[in-house]
Enzyme design. Sequence first.
Site, PDB file in Angstrom:
ATOM      1  N   VAL A 102      -4.543 -14.414 -53.649  1.00 50.33           N
ATOM      2  CA  VAL A 102      -3.295 -13.895 -53.102  1.00 50.33           C
ATOM      3  C   VAL A 102      -3.596 -13.349 -51.715  1.00 50.33           C
ATOM      4  CG1 VAL A 102      -1.419 -12.231 -53.389  1.00 50.33           C
ATOM      5  CG2 VAL A 102      -2.475 -13.279 -55.399  1.00 50.33           C
ATOM      6  N   CYS A 103      -2.803 -13.758 -50.731  1.00 51.71           N
ATOM      7  CA  CYS A 103      -2.915 -13.247 -49.368  1.00 51.71           C
ATOM      8  C   CYS A 103      -4.340 -13.457 -48.830  1.00 51.71           C
ATOM      9  CB  CYS A 103      -2.498 -11.779 -49.353  1.00 51.71           C
ATOM     10  SG  CYS A 103      -2.156 -11.093 -47.724  1.00 51.71           S
ATOM     11  N   SER A 104      -4.962 -12.400 -48.332  1.00 52.52           N
ATOM     12  CA  SER A 104      -6.286 -12.532 -47.716  1.00 52.52           C
ATOM     13  C   SER A 104      -7.400 -12.707 -48.737  1.00 52.52           C
ATOM     14  CB  SER A 104      -6.576 -11.310 -46.840  1.00 52.52           C
ATOM     15  OG  SER A 104      -6.490 -10.112 -47.591  1.00 52.52           O
ATOM     16  N   THR A 122      -2.996 -18.726 -46.426  1.00 49.16           N
ATOM     17  CA  THR A 122      -3.218 -17.288 -46.496  1.00 49.16           C
ATOM     18  C   THR A 122      -2.099 -16.638 -45.695  1.00 49.16           C
ATOM     19  OG1 THR A 122      -4.853 -15.512 -46.227  1.00 49.16           O
ATOM     20  CG2 THR A 122      -4.733 -17.153 -44.462  1.00 49.16           C
TER      21      THR A 122
END
Length: 313
Positions: A102-104, A122
Amino acid sequence: MIGILVFPDFQVLDAAGPISVFEIAGRFAGQAAPAIRVVAENAGLVRSSSGVEMLARGLRPASALTTLIVVGGEGVRTAARSATTIAFVRAAERRGVRVASVCSGAYILAEAGLLDGRRATTHWGRTRHFLSAYPKVKLEADQIFVRDGNIWTSAGITAGIDLALAMVAEDFGDEIAQKTARQLVLYHRRSGGQSQFSSLLELKTPNGRFGGLLSWAREHLDEKLSVDQLAERAGMSARHFARAFTAETGTTPSKAIERLRVEVARARVQASGEAIERVAEATGFRDPERMRRAFIRAFGQPPQALRRAARAG
């Protein structure tokens, strides 16, 4: 078993979002639902960037693990340098575990080598650094989430909910995924192909380097808006403009213009009974079939389906 991998200074919603999705889906799925465990390099309370703590188990090998979701947050680069964490992620992938970020959290997957040669995404704000740090990754910077085989990656924070819902659909079917989305009071379940670029446009306007140009383009969608035309408007050569635009926004000028067109077209399609052909003409697509393909890339549905959903809603 579903593992949620956290680390000091993680983003709490990166973990809580998928956890809530799997928890609610589990109620609908009944006995078929897997257990959910939060794991970390050091067992015990792990402090998030907000100060909220989660109780985690250690990274002991777990043969029962079927899905591993790696969260993001301020502490991700430190976590990506942890040999123990990287070894755990690699081992999970080798065992055939479905691995996601998730995300970074994509930094940890990339550092483990899981994204080499794969499509991934990302948070758009990390695009420039991520591209320079991991050139072997086929980064699709404007996507909500991307699946490449058994590896899943998602954009910033709430996109982890979209990713988790897609996993629920794969595991338990669309009906349970839709029930889960309704329970979460989500208007609809976003497809992976939906872009995060509209958010990027909002944040770049009016302060970004190309904010003024994008605002102007939005008002002139019925024009061709070629790279040459945009470059001339920006006072640059076409080659320099294309490079500078991509470096700053994480997407090409042509993709950005398509996003502008499709966002405006979607609003018109959903808000009125205007003919699809007229919408395509007014937003620069010209050909309704070309607009239909752009809608499917962006939203996973053709214009008519979005119109029906808007009317039903």
